[in-house]
Design an enzyme around this catalytic site. Sequence first.
Site, PDB file in Angstrom:
ATOM      1  N   HIS A  70       0.833  -1.208   0.000  1.00 60.38           N
ATOM      2  CA  HIS A  70       0.000   0.000   0.000  1.00 60.38           C
ATOM      3  C   HIS A  70       0.864   1.252   0.000  1.00 60.38           C
ATOM      4  O   HIS A  70       1.965   1.269   0.557  1.00 60.38           O
ATOM      5  CB  HIS A  70      -0.995   0.002   1.154  1.00 60.38           C
ATOM      6  CG  HIS A  70      -0.398  -0.009   2.521  1.00 60.38           C
ATOM      7  ND1 HIS A  70      -0.002   1.130   3.173  1.00 60.38           N
ATOM      8  CD2 HIS A  70      -0.160  -1.023   3.395  1.00 60.38           C
ATOM      9  CE1 HIS A  70       0.447   0.837   4.380  1.00 60.38           C
ATOM     10  NE2 HIS A  70       0.379  -0.470   4.543  1.00 60.38           N
ATOM     11  N   ASP A  72      -0.333   4.390   1.027  1.00 57.96           N
ATOM     12  CA  ASP A  72      -0.705   5.358   2.057  1.00 57.96           C
ATOM     13  C   ASP A  72       0.061   5.102   3.345  1.00 57.96           C
ATOM     14  O   ASP A  72       0.576   4.007   3.574  1.00 57.96           O
ATOM     15  CB  ASP A  72      -2.213   5.315   2.322  1.00 57.96           C
ATOM     16  CG  ASP A  72      -2.684   3.932   2.780  1.00 57.96           C
ATOM     17  OD1 ASP A  72      -2.256   2.941   2.160  1.00 57.96           O
ATOM     18  OD2 ASP A  72      -3.468   3.846   3.744  1.00 57.96           O
ATOM     19  N   ASP A 103       6.232   0.798   7.414  1.00 57.35           N
ATOM     20  CA  ASP A 103       4.841   0.481   7.068  1.00 57.35           C
ATOM     21  C   ASP A 103       4.322   1.411   5.973  1.00 57.35           C
ATOM     22  O   ASP A 103       3.709   2.412   6.256  1.00 57.35           O
ATOM     23  CB  ASP A 103       3.980   0.591   8.323  1.00 57.35           C
ATOM     24  CG  ASP A 103       2.560   0.126   8.117  1.00 57.35           C
ATOM     25  OD1 ASP A 103       2.279  -0.535   7.115  1.00 57.35           O
ATOM     26  OD2 ASP A 103       1.724   0.431   8.979  1.00 57.35           O
ATOM     27  N   GLU A 137      -5.074   1.444   2.502  1.00 57.37           N
ATOM     28  CA  GLU A 137      -5.031   0.242   3.340  1.00 57.37           C
ATOM     29  C   GLU A 137      -5.250   0.598   4.799  1.00 57.37           C
ATOM     30  O   GLU A 137      -5.911  -0.140   5.541  1.00 57.37           O
ATOM     31  CB  GLU A 137      -3.674  -0.459   3.164  1.00 57.37           C
ATOM     32  CG  GLU A 137      -3.584  -1.834   3.805  1.00 57.37           C
ATOM     33  CD  GLU A 137      -3.162  -1.809   5.269  1.00 57.37           C
ATOM     34  OE1 GLU A 137      -3.322  -2.852   5.940  1.00 57.37           O
ATOM     35  OE2 GLU A 137      -2.680  -0.759   5.746  1.00 57.37           O
ATOM     36  N   GLU A 138      -4.715   1.738   5.204  1.00 60.39           N
ATOM     37  CA  GLU A 138      -4.772   2.111   6.613  1.00 60.39           C
ATOM     38  C   GLU A 138      -6.167   2.546   7.060  1.00 60.39           C
ATOM     39  O   GLU A 138      -6.435   2.616   8.256  1.00 60.39           O
ATOM     40  CB  GLU A 138      -3.783   3.255   6.886  1.00 60.39           C
ATOM     41  CG  GLU A 138      -2.325   2.910   6.610  1.00 60.39           C
ATOM     42  CD  GLU A 138      -1.714   1.988   7.650  1.00 60.39           C
ATOM     43  OE1 GLU A 138      -2.463   1.534   8.543  1.00 60.39           O
ATOM     44  OE2 GLU A 138      -0.504   1.719   7.575  1.00 60.39           O
ATOM     45  N   GLU A 163       4.073  -6.277   3.674  1.00 58.98           N
ATOM     46  CA  GLU A 163       3.993  -5.623   4.985  1.00 58.98           C
ATOM     47  C   GLU A 163       5.182  -6.069   5.849  1.00 58.98           C
ATOM     48  O   GLU A 163       5.709  -7.165   5.680  1.00 58.98           O
ATOM     49  CB  GLU A 163       2.691  -6.013   5.689  1.00 58.98           C
ATOM     50  CG  GLU A 163       1.430  -5.451   5.063  1.00 58.98           C
ATOM     51  CD  GLU A 163       1.092  -4.057   5.560  1.00 58.98           C
ATOM     52  OE1 GLU A 163       1.962  -3.420   6.196  1.00 58.98           O
ATOM     53  OE2 GLU A 163      -0.032  -3.605   5.291  1.00 58.98           O
TER      54      GLU A 163
END
Length: 379
Positions: A70, A72, A103, A137-138, A163
Amino acid sequence: MNKQEKLAILKDMINIDSTNGNEEEVADYLLKQFAKYGILSEKVAYSEARTNLVSKIGGKNGKVLGFSGHMDVVDAGDRKAWKTPPFQATESDGKLFGRGSTDMKSGLAAMVIAMIELEQEGKLIDGQIKLLATIGEEIGEIGAAQLTTLGYADDLDGLIIGEPSVRQIIYAHKGSMNYTLVSYGKNAHSSTPELGINAIDNLMLFYKEVEQYVAGIHQTNDILGVFTHNVTVIEGGNQVNSIPARAQLQGNIRTIPEVDNEKTEQVFCTIVSKLNKQEGVHLEITWDYNKMPVFSDPKSNLVKIAESIAKEQFGKTIPIIGLAGTTDAAEFIKAKNQFPLIIFGPGNNTPHEVNEYVDIENYLEMIDVYKAIAIQFLK
């Protein structure tokens, strides 16, 4: 690419502030990197400034291995508490600091570079690698949901989500649910509370009931552990000498198969219905986020290949485990085709923390790990 070129790509990505949005700037940057090497990409727009990216290398025949990460990041929090500016990637003592370094822009960058190098080296003789770089994703895995709905995951034979896994291979994770509970009361002067209805008091009735229910859950999962519930946001009232007419709380739940999402929703809604029968209580619950637990096969070919290559790269056998957090896997498993998946990427236990960082060695070694896994899996 040499080491500095690989670091430069990750630094450039960290320097882009993609806090819960603005992923299109990251997507455009990656598209340009791929284009330098003749690799075609497709932008899949979600909304203004929010764009997923799909890129492919390899032929049309054979298996398809998905890479996913991801774009974001979460909010940087108190920027004064950071030792270095969160959106200015900074090297120090073998670490690279910055929001998203662990992350998970390091995982995404490692996958991108692995694809570029495989394309340049001509080592990908069989099959295809498809990168699914996602937005949001977050805040609900909305990019993965969009790509899955549009069919971008339907042809996958395996999927690696980059991840941070702390030199572990993850094949399962808990489900995740978010909810908002609103309590409606009646304003009154604090000197005459009997003339009002305190919305905060009624909110606490729900909180106590839920905590009592959670304390009575004794089922556990051998891989994922225990069911958890946390109230993380509370708001209520607007003046210290007024009885509040409205209050709300938000909670997060991590589910396991033994206490699954459907059962959890039923219990919470039953608690609300029971409390609403009391005089003066008016509660409303809304489910904001509902992701199921993810289980893949720990003995799949993808796991075995990743385990073998990781052992060779790291010099030791690494654990194969379950994870408490949730990932885009919760959406990708809804694809029409079933496939094995793992969560395996550079990083440590600093996601969402102040002074988040990634070990540079771990970032660089994962590029070679991804390349080796892809070659072997696609044979």
